[in-house]
Write a protein that holds these residues in place. Structure first.
Motif, PDB file in Angstrom:
ATOM      1  N   LEU A  82       2.102  12.557  11.024  1.00 41.37           N
ATOM      2  CA  LEU A  82       1.231  12.326  10.062  1.00 41.37           C
ATOM      3  C   LEU A  82       1.414  12.812   8.633  1.00 41.37           C
ATOM      4  CD1 LEU A  82      -1.883  11.802   9.336  1.00 41.37           C
ATOM      5  CD2 LEU A  82      -2.506  13.861  10.076  1.00 41.37           C
ATOM      6  N   ASP A  83       2.213  13.846   8.629  1.00 41.48           N
ATOM      7  CA  ASP A  83       2.535  14.430   7.167  1.00 41.48           C
ATOM      8  C   ASP A  83       3.554  13.491   6.722  1.00 41.48           C
ATOM      9  OD1 ASP A  83       1.006  16.760   7.617  1.00 41.48           O
ATOM     10  OD2 ASP A  83       2.600  17.752   8.489  1.00 41.48           O
ATOM     11  N   GLU A  84       4.438  12.798   7.322  1.00 45.95           N
ATOM     12  CA  GLU A  84       5.369  12.193   6.586  1.00 45.95           C
ATOM     13  C   GLU A  84       4.574  10.777   6.052  1.00 45.95           C
ATOM     14  OE1 GLU A  84       9.068  12.070   9.595  1.00 45.95           O
ATOM     15  OE2 GLU A  84       7.344  12.946  10.505  1.00 45.95           O
ATOM     16  N   HIS A  85       3.748  10.270   7.131  1.00 50.99           N
ATOM     17  CA  HIS A  85       3.003   8.896   6.668  1.00 50.99           C
ATOM     18  C   HIS A  85       2.251   9.114   5.412  1.00 50.99           C
ATOM     19  CE1 HIS A  85       4.035   7.021  10.657  1.00 50.99           C
ATOM     20  NE2 HIS A  85       4.683   6.280   9.616  1.00 50.99           N
ATOM     21  N   ARG A  86       1.669  10.317   5.482  1.00 48.69           N
ATOM     22  CA  ARG A  86       0.690  10.727   4.152  1.00 48.69           C
ATOM     23  C   ARG A  86       1.424  10.667   3.106  1.00 48.69           C
ATOM     24  NH1 ARG A  86      -2.123  14.993   6.302  1.00 48.69           N
ATOM     25  NH2 ARG A  86      -3.609  14.088   6.944  1.00 48.69           N
ATOM     26  N   LEU A  87       2.664  11.488   2.963  1.00 55.26           N
ATOM     27  CA  LEU A  87       3.225  11.409   1.845  1.00 55.26           C
ATOM     28  C   LEU A  87       3.941  10.063   1.477  1.00 55.26           C
ATOM     29  CD1 LEU A  87       5.745  14.707   2.659  1.00 55.26           C
ATOM     30  CD2 LEU A  87       3.938  14.358   0.832  1.00 55.26           C
ATOM     31  N   PHE A  88       4.260   9.143   2.305  1.00 57.05           N
ATOM     32  CA  PHE A  88       4.814   7.886   2.163  1.00 57.05           C
ATOM     33  C   PHE A  88       3.550   7.178   1.347  1.00 57.05           C
ATOM     34  CE2 PHE A  88       4.311   3.205   3.378  1.00 57.05           C
ATOM     35  CZ  PHE A  88       5.227   2.884   2.550  1.00 57.05           C
ATOM     36  N   ILE A  89       2.322   7.312   1.792  1.00 54.13           N
ATOM     37  CA  ILE A  89       0.975   6.492   1.168  1.00 54.13           C
ATOM     38  C   ILE A  89       0.931   6.940  -0.174  1.00 54.13           C
ATOM     39  CG2 ILE A  89      -1.436   6.098   1.265  1.00 54.13           C
ATOM     40  CD1 ILE A  89       0.387   4.641   3.533  1.00 54.13           C
ATOM     41  N   ASN A  90       1.250   8.272  -0.547  1.00 53.44           N
ATOM     42  CA  ASN A  90       1.132   8.861  -1.746  1.00 53.44           C
ATOM     43  C   ASN A  90       2.200   8.251  -2.659  1.00 53.44           C
ATOM     44  OD1 ASN A  90      -1.158  10.225  -0.949  1.00 53.44           O
ATOM     45  ND2 ASN A  90      -0.087  12.215  -0.832  1.00 53.44           N
ATOM     46  N   TRP A  91       3.536   8.249  -2.322  1.00 56.07           N
ATOM     47  CA  TRP A  91       4.551   7.719  -2.924  1.00 56.07           C
ATOM     48  C   TRP A  91       4.150   6.049  -3.143  1.00 56.07           C
ATOM     49  CZ3 TRP A  91       7.665   3.609  -1.622  1.00 56.07           C
ATOM     50  CH2 TRP A  91       8.831   3.515  -2.543  1.00 56.07           C
ATOM     51  N   LEU A  92       3.661   5.387  -2.253  1.00 52.54           N
ATOM     52  CA  LEU A  92       3.322   4.080  -2.407  1.00 52.54           C
ATOM     53  C   LEU A  92       2.556   3.841  -3.491  1.00 52.54           C
ATOM     54  CD1 LEU A  92       3.722   1.071  -1.252  1.00 52.54           C
ATOM     55  CD2 LEU A  92       1.628   1.583  -0.018  1.00 52.54           C
ATOM     56  N   SER A  93       1.441   4.519  -3.464  1.00 54.89           N
ATOM     57  CA  SER A  93       0.473   4.493  -4.857  1.00 54.89           C
ATOM     58  C   SER A  93       1.117   4.767  -6.022  1.00 54.89           C
ATOM     59  CB  SER A  93      -0.866   5.502  -4.417  1.00 54.89           C
ATOM     60  OG  SER A  93      -1.438   5.020  -3.193  1.00 54.89           O
ATOM     61  N   ALA A  94       1.923   5.780  -6.135  1.00 59.64           N
ATOM     62  CA  ALA A  94       2.499   6.161  -7.556  1.00 59.64           C
ATOM     63  C   ALA A  94       3.350   5.221  -7.835  1.00 59.64           C
ATOM     64  CB  ALA A  94       3.426   7.455  -7.191  1.00 59.64           C
ATOM     65  N   PHE A 105      -0.026  -0.028  12.981  1.00 57.19           N
ATOM     66  CA  PHE A 105      -0.048   1.261  13.997  1.00 57.19           C
ATOM     67  C   PHE A 105       1.083   1.109  14.879  1.00 57.19           C
ATOM     68  CE2 PHE A 105      -4.679   0.056  12.471  1.00 57.19           C
ATOM     69  CZ  PHE A 105      -4.776   1.413  11.877  1.00 57.19           C
ATOM     70  N   ASP A 106       1.225   2.254  15.578  1.00 61.89           N
ATOM     71  CA  ASP A 106       2.479   2.455  16.615  1.00 61.89           C
ATOM     72  C   ASP A 106       1.772   1.923  17.986  1.00 61.89           C
ATOM     73  OD1 ASP A 106       5.244   3.306  17.163  1.00 61.89           O
ATOM     74  OD2 ASP A 106       4.123   4.600  18.611  1.00 61.89           O
ATOM     75  N   THR A 107       0.671   1.891  18.199  1.00 60.01           N
ATOM     76  CA  THR A 107       0.342   1.405  19.477  1.00 60.01           C
ATOM     77  C   THR A 107      -1.123   0.686  19.403  1.00 60.01           C
ATOM     78  OG1 THR A 107      -1.256   3.301  20.113  1.00 60.01           O
ATOM     79  CG2 THR A 107       0.924   3.708  20.605  1.00 60.01           C
ATOM     80  N   SER A 108      -1.628  -0.030  20.539  1.00 58.47           N
ATOM     81  CA  SER A 108      -2.768  -0.785  20.183  1.00 58.47           C
ATOM     82  C   SER A 108      -4.053  -0.022  20.038  1.00 58.47           C
ATOM     83  CB  SER A 108      -2.757  -1.656  21.324  1.00 58.47           C
ATOM     84  OG  SER A 108      -2.690  -1.049  22.648  1.00 58.47           O
ATOM     85  N   THR A 109      -3.861   1.198  20.770  1.00 53.97           N
ATOM     86  CA  THR A 109      -4.935   2.107  20.479  1.00 53.97           C
ATOM     87  C   THR A 109      -4.545   3.236  19.777  1.00 53.97           C
ATOM     88  OG1 THR A 109      -4.172   3.240  22.447  1.00 53.97           O
ATOM     89  CG2 THR A 109      -5.729   1.475  22.776  1.00 53.97           C
ATOM     90  N   PRO A 110      -4.608   3.333  18.470  1.00 49.35           N
ATOM     91  CA  PRO A 110      -4.075   4.204  17.493  1.00 49.35           C
ATOM     92  C   PRO A 110      -5.152   5.253  17.378  1.00 49.35           C
ATOM     93  CG  PRO A 110      -4.946   2.279  16.236  1.00 49.35           C
ATOM     94  CD  PRO A 110      -4.877   2.005  17.498  1.00 49.35           C
ATOM     95  N   PRO A 111      -4.572   6.824  17.222  1.00 48.66           N
ATOM     96  CA  PRO A 111      -5.338   7.864  17.088  1.00 48.66           C
ATOM     97  C   PRO A 111      -6.651   7.489  15.656  1.00 48.66           C
ATOM     98  CG  PRO A 111      -3.408   8.324  16.648  1.00 48.66           C
ATOM     99  CD  PRO A 111      -3.319   7.164  17.181  1.00 48.66           C
ATOM    100  N   SER A 112      -7.578   8.455  15.700  1.00 49.38           N
ATOM    101  CA  SER A 112      -8.455   8.413  14.858  1.00 49.38           C
ATOM    102  C   SER A 112      -7.746   8.783  13.525  1.00 49.38           C
ATOM    103  CB  SER A 112      -9.638   9.191  14.772  1.00 49.38           C
ATOM    104  OG  SER A 112      -9.317  10.382  15.302  1.00 49.38           O
ATOM    105  N   TYR A 113      -7.029   9.674  13.286  1.00 48.68           N
ATOM    106  CA  TYR A 113      -6.322  10.159  12.138  1.00 48.68           C
ATOM    107  C   TYR A 113      -5.535   8.755  11.547  1.00 48.68           C
ATOM    108  CZ  TYR A 113      -2.059  10.949  14.799  1.00 48.68           C
ATOM    109  OH  TYR A 113      -1.010  11.089  15.460  1.00 48.68           O
TER     110      TYR A 113
END
Length: 397
Positions: A21-33, A50-58
């Motif tokens: 999650l922490d890595e993906h959140r940093l990537f999304i922020n980098w993408l926006s920038a 997503f990684d699976t067909s039932t992704p976690p809520s986060y």
């Protein structure tokens, strides 16, 4: 217009039980920038949100947060489903996200091509490009196999239907405008693509890789599924963007990037993505490994994750304690410790220990026969009986 191509986010993925999650959140922020810095007006995500067909809520929350961020930047967002994605999960928010300039395509639009051929317009409202938003094409949505068909016939039939669908979408886009670039998407393996540990085969048993010659002449082809960035068929405008973060340790040394396609120059360029969390595999004997870890540079942000392979038959318990002591107070975590198969020393008796993780049930039984010094003829009978029991246990009830 500048269009950013990315793929294989695999939101919700974990490595050895540790969330990304922490890595993906940093990537999304980098993408926006990056959207702001590069003047990007559209982002294309070529599958595996997503990684699976039932992704976690986060993971769903992060996906929707990305949509909101891009909408605030007045950036259009096109998402196509990958083989990891659930059609129903992506469809549940599809209509709502369309209000935020995020357009989701999950299935082939055989009957109405306009549902999947999307217009990208400049700030002044002029048409800049057409996108044939083609998701992962599941065999059940493409063909109806008949009884008695050979594997080769099924493969040919599926390939022909994929070719037909791509051509249908391309022809429809051409009918709208032949003057602007036509961009295709795809989530599949093209001939010549390199796979890694975390890439699962698709079209298994029918079609493992599609020939580039079957597809129309897109001005740009945004591909997903392969995690390494690479062109296809020597065409720099037909590309896999690769995943934004390494999905497994064997991807750790592969550079991560996005692709930016300029509709004015009709040229694509790669833009490197920063390393948000280093992954490192270390192999060697125990003293050598301890020295390597001691000399590692610590990252400034997220802790480095280590995959340790010991080339000795040792008791891993005490060694793991030493590793924990060495990493204490440092910005690093050991996520996996294992021994090489060769180092396990199952039958030579020279090693310190062998655990059940190193060997299968038959090998455990063989070792037991050796330790008990069972005479060969009786040992063969016992092995046959044991094999029969194992096979019966493995059969579905």
């Amino acid at each position: 217009m500048k269009i950013l191509h990315t793929s294989d986010w695999h939101l919700g993925q974990s490595v050895m039980g540790k969330s990304r999650l922490d890595e993906h959140r940093l990537f999304i922020n980098w993408l926006s920038a990056t959207v702001v810095e590069q003047g990007i007006e559209a982002v294309v995500l070529a599958g595996d949100v997503f990684d699976t067909s039932t992704p976690p809520s986060y993971a769903r929350e992060l996906y929707h947060d990305c949509v909101v961020q891009l909408n605030k930047l007045d950036c259009q967002f096109i998402v196509v489903a990958g083989n990891h994605d659930s059609v129903s999960v992506l469809n549940e928010s599809k209509n709502l996200l369309a209000k935020l300039k995020a357009y989701v395509v999950t299935q082939p639009a055989w009957d109405n091509a306009s549902d999947a051929v999307l217009e990208l317009k400049n700030q002044d409202g002029t048409l800049a490009a057409l996108v044939c938003a083609i998701p992962f094409l599941r065999a059940r949505d493409m063909v109806r196999y008949e009884m008695g068909q050979s594997g080769a016939d099924k493969q040919l039939q599926l390939a022909e239907q994929i070719k037909r669908y791509y051509q249908q979408q391309f022809d429809y886009a051409k009918s709208i405008s032949a003057d602007v670039p036509i961009i295709g998407t795809g989530h599949l393996t093209m001939v010549g693509g390199e796979k890694t540990e975390s890439v699962r085969d698709i079209y298994v048993g029918s079609l493992e890789a599609l020939s580039p010659s079957l597809l129309p002449e897109f001005d740009y082809l945004a591909l997903g599924h392969i995690h390494k960035p690479m062109p296809v068929a020597g065409n720099s405008n037909w590309r896999y963007s690769g995943s934004p973060i390494p999905m497994s340790f064997d991807e750790a040394n592969s550079p991560k990037s996005v692709c930016i396609y300029d509709t004015a120059t009709r040229v694509a360029e790669r833009l490197a993505i920063p390393v948000f969390r280093p992954l490192k595999s270390l192999k060697g004997e125990r003293n050598e490994l301890l020295k390597q870890i001691e000399q590692l540079d610590e990252p400034q942000d997220l802790a480095i994750w280590l995959d340790i392979t010991v080339n000795e038959d040792i008791n891993l318990g005490p060694f793991q304690e030493k590793l924990a002591q060495l990493c204490e107070g440092r910005n690093m975590e050991i996520v996996k410790v294992q021994r090489t198969r060769k180092a396990a020393g199952l039958f030579d008796g020279d090693g310190e220990t062998a655990t059940l993780e190193d060997i299968n049930p038959t090998e455990v039984f063989d070792r037991l026969l050796l330790e008990k010094e069972i005479e060969p003829s009786r040992a063969n009978v016992l092995k046959q009986l044991f094999t029969k029991i194992v096979n019966e246990q493995e059969q579905p009830s």
